[in-house]
Enzyme design. Structure first.
Site, PDB file in Angstrom:
ATOM      1  N   LYS A  14       1.146  -1.357   0.450  1.00  0.00           N
ATOM      2  CA  LYS A  14      -0.346   0.123  -0.239  1.00  0.00           C
ATOM      3  C   LYS A  14       0.654   1.035  -0.126  1.00  0.00           C
ATOM      4  O   LYS A  14       0.147   2.430  -0.881  1.00  0.00           O
ATOM      5  CB  LYS A  14      -0.794   0.159   1.720  1.00  0.00           C
ATOM      6  CG  LYS A  14      -1.953  -0.835   1.340  1.00  0.00           C
ATOM      7  CD  LYS A  14      -2.731  -1.164   2.449  1.00  0.00           C
ATOM      8  CE  LYS A  14      -1.897  -0.804   4.294  1.00  0.00           C
ATOM      9  NZ  LYS A  14      -1.446  -2.403   4.216  1.00  0.00           N
ATOM     10  N   ARG A  88      -9.075   1.283   8.664  1.00  0.00           N
ATOM     11  CA  ARG A  88      -9.048  -0.358   9.928  1.00  0.00           C
ATOM     12  C   ARG A  88     -10.286  -1.742  10.371  1.00  0.00           C
ATOM     13  O   ARG A  88      -9.836  -1.594  10.687  1.00  0.00           O
ATOM     14  CB  ARG A  88      -7.309  -0.039  10.419  1.00  0.00           C
ATOM     15  CG  ARG A  88      -5.946  -0.464   9.222  1.00  0.00           C
ATOM     16  CD  ARG A  88      -5.078  -0.299  10.900  1.00  0.00           C
ATOM     17  NE  ARG A  88      -4.361  -1.379  10.244  1.00  0.00           N
ATOM     18  CZ  ARG A  88      -2.436  -0.929   9.724  1.00  0.00           C
ATOM     19  NH1 ARG A  88      -2.678   0.280   8.903  1.00  0.00           N
ATOM     20  NH2 ARG A  88      -1.737  -1.360   9.328  1.00  0.00           N
ATOM     21  N   ARG A 127      12.516  -6.844   3.420  1.00  0.00           N
ATOM     22  CA  ARG A 127      11.245  -5.977   4.028  1.00  0.00           C
ATOM     23  C   ARG A 127      12.878  -5.544   4.771  1.00  0.00           C
ATOM     24  O   ARG A 127      13.511  -4.368   5.415  1.00  0.00           O
ATOM     25  CB  ARG A 127      10.702  -5.254   4.172  1.00  0.00           C
ATOM     26  CG  ARG A 127      10.386  -3.725   4.571  1.00  0.00           C
ATOM     27  CD  ARG A 127       9.145  -3.414   4.506  1.00  0.00           C
ATOM     28  NE  ARG A 127       8.728  -3.290   5.114  1.00  0.00           N
ATOM     29  CZ  ARG A 127       6.553  -2.929   5.321  1.00  0.00           C
ATOM     30  NH1 ARG A 127       6.063  -2.617   4.313  1.00  0.00           N
ATOM     31  NH2 ARG A 127       6.316  -2.720   6.312  1.00  0.00           N
ATOM     32  N   ARG A 139      11.581  -1.229  11.365  1.00  0.00           N
ATOM     33  CA  ARG A 139      10.749  -1.706  12.779  1.00  0.00           C
ATOM     34  C   ARG A 139      10.370  -2.421  12.941  1.00  0.00           C
ATOM     35  O   ARG A 139       9.856  -3.766  13.383  1.00  0.00           O
ATOM     36  CB  ARG A 139       9.667  -1.264  11.320  1.00  0.00           C
ATOM     37  CG  ARG A 139       9.039   0.374  10.847  1.00  0.00           C
ATOM     38  CD  ARG A 139       8.558   0.388   9.732  1.00  0.00           C
ATOM     39  NE  ARG A 139       6.845  -0.459  10.272  1.00  0.00           N
ATOM     40  CZ  ARG A 139       6.236  -0.613   9.250  1.00  0.00           C
ATOM     41  NH1 ARG A 139       5.976   0.672   7.777  1.00  0.00           N
ATOM     42  NH2 ARG A 139       4.441  -1.138  10.334  1.00  0.00           N
ATOM     43  N   ARG A 150       0.248  -8.701  13.908  1.00  0.00           N
ATOM     44  CA  ARG A 150      -0.385  -7.958  12.867  1.00  0.00           C
ATOM     45  C   ARG A 150      -1.401  -8.373  11.827  1.00  0.00           C
ATOM     46  O   ARG A 150      -2.660  -7.638  11.511  1.00  0.00           O
ATOM     47  CB  ARG A 150       0.522  -6.778  12.246  1.00  0.00           C
ATOM     48  CG  ARG A 150       1.661  -5.758  12.953  1.00  0.00           C
ATOM     49  CD  ARG A 150       2.299  -5.561  12.322  1.00  0.00           C
ATOM     50  NE  ARG A 150       2.554  -4.566  11.407  1.00  0.00           N
ATOM     51  CZ  ARG A 150       3.380  -4.132  10.154  1.00  0.00           C
ATOM     52  NH1 ARG A 150       4.545  -5.059  10.502  1.00  0.00           N
ATOM     53  NH2 ARG A 150       3.388  -3.237   8.782  1.00  0.00           N
TER      54      ARG A 150
END
Ligand code: AMP
Length: 194
Positions: A14, A88, A127, A139, A150
């Site tokens: 996204k 969300r 990533r 992160r 998540r």
């Protein structure tokens, strides 16, 4: 002016697609994840409150993110907004509809990036490796353990939005597993038709 939502699980791409749209179409990207990370980094009271929740891979309260979005919407955007990581929850989706209506605006499309879960985990590991290789901190919520949480949050709280927007006739689907450029192309085609 075009207002769109990019919908899909974490790691679906996204953010990448939103950034592309800001370059190509002068739209403004509204990422609640980025806003919350900014709040954390600046050490505000709200930032401190949300930090733990984010690190656990859970969703922060609807009130907080709706407040953040409301503030940004007031600043306006000639090219329209790309909602990235918001809404969300169903409550957030209702709130967004009301905020846009109050501004005399509407959603043009909700674009779901359809992806394969197993491949997502691979993407997130990649990533993290690329971020490390670039000498940047990874992160906390991009570790495989928190990422799994998540993903669970996504299916419990966010995936119902697919039905919500389908029922409104707003849902469009794009193959999120295709190459980044192909995904961008598919989104561009949808927007040019909208
Ligand atoms: P993201 O970068 O979009 O994956 O967001 C990172 C984290 O910020 C999420 O795992 C949540 O803890 C929080 N967050 C971001 N957007 C929202 C939202 N719309 N509602 C609730 N929590 C959010």
């Amino acid at each position: 002016m075009t207002n769109i939502i990019l919908l899909g699980p974490p790691g679906a791409g996204k953010g990448t697609q939103a950034r592309q749209l800001t370059e190509d179409r002068g739209m403004v990207q509204l990422s609640t994840g980025d806003m919350l990370r900014e709040a954390r980094a600046s050490g505000t009271e709200m930032g401190r409150r949300v930090a733990e929740v984010m690190d656990r891979g859970e969703l922060v309260t609807d009130e907080i993110v709706i407040g953040l979005i409301e503030e940004k919407l007031r600043q306006g955007s000639a090219g329209g907004f790309i909602f990235d990581g918001f809404p969300r929850t169903l409550k957030q989706a209702d709130a967004l509809g009301e905020l846009l209506a109050r501004m005399g605006q509407r959603l043009d499309a909700v674009i779901e990036l359809v992806v394969d879960d197993a491949a997502l985990v691979g993407r997130i590991v990649k990533r993290a490796e690329e971020t490390l290789a670039a000498g940047q901190p990874v992160r906390k919520d991009d570790t495989p353990e928190v990422f799994a949480d998540r993903l669970r949050e996504y299916y419990r709280k966010t995936a119902p939005l697919i039905g919500y927007y389908y029922a409104k006739g707003d849902l469009r689907q794009v193959d999120g597993m295709a190459d980044v450029a192909d995904v961008s192309g598919a989104i561009a085609q949808l927007l040019d038709r909208a």
